[in-house]
Design an enzyme around this catalytic site. Structure first.
Site, short mmCIF file in Angstrom:
data_model
loop_
_atom_site.label_atom_id
_atom_site.label_comp_id
_atom_site.label_asym_id
_atom_site.label_seq_id
_atom_site.Cartn_x
_atom_site.Cartn_y
_atom_site.Cartn_z
N ASP A 174 0.86 -1.19 0.00
CA ASP A 174 0.00 0.00 0.00
C ASP A 174 0.90 1.24 0.00
O ASP A 174 1.85 1.34 0.78
CB ASP A 174 -0.92 0.00 1.23
CG ASP A 174 -2.04 1.01 1.12
OD1 ASP A 174 -3.21 0.60 1.12
OD2 ASP A 174 -1.73 2.23 1.02
N HIS A 215 -9.91 -5.37 -2.71
CA HIS A 215 -8.55 -5.52 -2.17
C HIS A 215 -8.64 -5.85 -0.69
O HIS A 215 -9.41 -5.26 0.06
CB HIS A 215 -7.70 -4.27 -2.40
CG HIS A 215 -8.37 -2.97 -2.06
ND1 HIS A 215 -9.34 -2.40 -2.86
CD2 HIS A 215 -8.22 -2.15 -1.01
CE1 HIS A 215 -9.74 -1.27 -2.31
NE2 HIS A 215 -9.08 -1.09 -1.18
N HIS A 245 -6.71 -5.66 2.73
CA HIS A 245 -5.60 -5.00 3.42
C HIS A 245 -4.99 -5.99 4.41
O HIS A 245 -5.71 -6.55 5.26
CB HIS A 245 -6.10 -3.81 4.25
CG HIS A 245 -6.63 -2.65 3.47
ND1 HIS A 245 -5.88 -1.53 3.17
CD2 HIS A 245 -7.85 -2.41 2.93
CE1 HIS A 245 -6.61 -0.66 2.50
NE2 HIS A 245 -7.82 -1.17 2.34
P1 AMP Z 1 -9.91 1.55 0.39
O1 AMP Z 1 -10.49 1.52 -1.01
O2 AMP Z 1 -10.57 2.54 1.28
O3 AMP Z 1 -9.87 0.17 1.00
O4 AMP Z 1 -8.39 2.03 0.28
C1 AMP Z 1 -7.64 1.95 -0.88
C2 AMP Z 1 -6.17 1.78 -0.52
O5 AMP Z 1 -5.42 1.73 -1.74
C3 AMP Z 1 -5.58 2.90 0.34
O6 AMP Z 1 -5.00 2.34 1.50
C4 AMP Z 1 -4.53 3.54 -0.59
O7 AMP Z 1 -3.40 4.00 0.10
C5 AMP Z 1 -4.20 2.40 -1.53
N1 AMP Z 1 -3.72 2.84 -2.84
C6 AMP Z 1 -4.32 3.71 -3.68
N2 AMP Z 1 -3.59 3.86 -4.80
C7 AMP Z 1 -2.50 3.04 -4.67
C8 AMP Z 1 -1.37 2.76 -5.49
N3 AMP Z 1 -1.20 3.33 -6.70
N4 AMP Z 1 -0.45 1.87 -5.02
C9 AMP Z 1 -0.62 1.29 -3.82
N5 AMP Z 1 -1.66 1.53 -3.00
C10 AMP Z 1 -2.59 2.39 -3.41
#
Ligand code: AMP
Length: 130
Positions: A29, A93, A95
């Site tokens: 992340d 995704h 986490h």
């Molecule tokens: P959520 O959709 O709320 O579960 O969170 C999306 C997650 O994706 C967040 O923790 C972001 O930091 C992460 N994120 C967004 N864009 C990228 C990227 N290009 N590379 C890695 N992580 C990402």
């Protein structure tokens, strides 16, 4: 339009890759709660976790377990937490977050990492993948 995570899978956007197989992809992340915070995604682009077909859902959990065990072996922490939110990126995704206390799980406190930090952590976790 392809999600940002589909672009990562295709290599159109860079990522710190941890693991990949035919159906799933894991990468760090970019805005981690704690160092080692990793996302596991299906290559199939689906927005919501519970809309995945059962085979993909179970496969994602098995893949996440494998990656989570590697994180636990590589990153000193009390345990690895697993959560699915998806309010920001509409591509399922998981986490995986190294946790020491409740604050690490809140998404309110972030630990910025340099490119070198990300690269070092990715190598450490990759080395523990079985
Ligand atoms: P959520 O959709 O709320 O579960 O969170 C999306 C997650 O994706 C967040 O923790 C972001 O930091 C992460 N994120 C967004 N864009 C990228 C990227 N290009 N590379 C890695 N992580 C990402």
């Amino acid at each position: 339009m392809a999600s940002i995570f589909t672009k990562i899978i295709k290599g159109e956007i860079p990522s710190y890759k941890i693991a990949e197989d035919d159906n799933f992809y894991a990468f760090l992340d970019i805005n981690p709660n704690t160092p080692g915070h990793t996302l596991c995604i299906p290559k199939k682009e689906v927005d919501r976790l519970l809309d995945l077909d059962e085979e993909t859902y179970m496969g994602l959990m098995a893949f996440s377990r494998k990656v989570g065990l590697a994180i636990e072996a590589a990153i000193p922490c009390d345990r690895v937490g697993l959560t699915v939110i998806g309010l920001e990126v509409p591509h399922v995704h998981v986490h995986l977050i190294p946790l020491n206390d409740m604050r690490d799980a809140t998404f309110q406190h972030k630990v910025p990492q340099s490119k070198d930090d990300f690269m070092e952590i990715a190598e450490k976790i990759k080395a523990k993948i079985k």
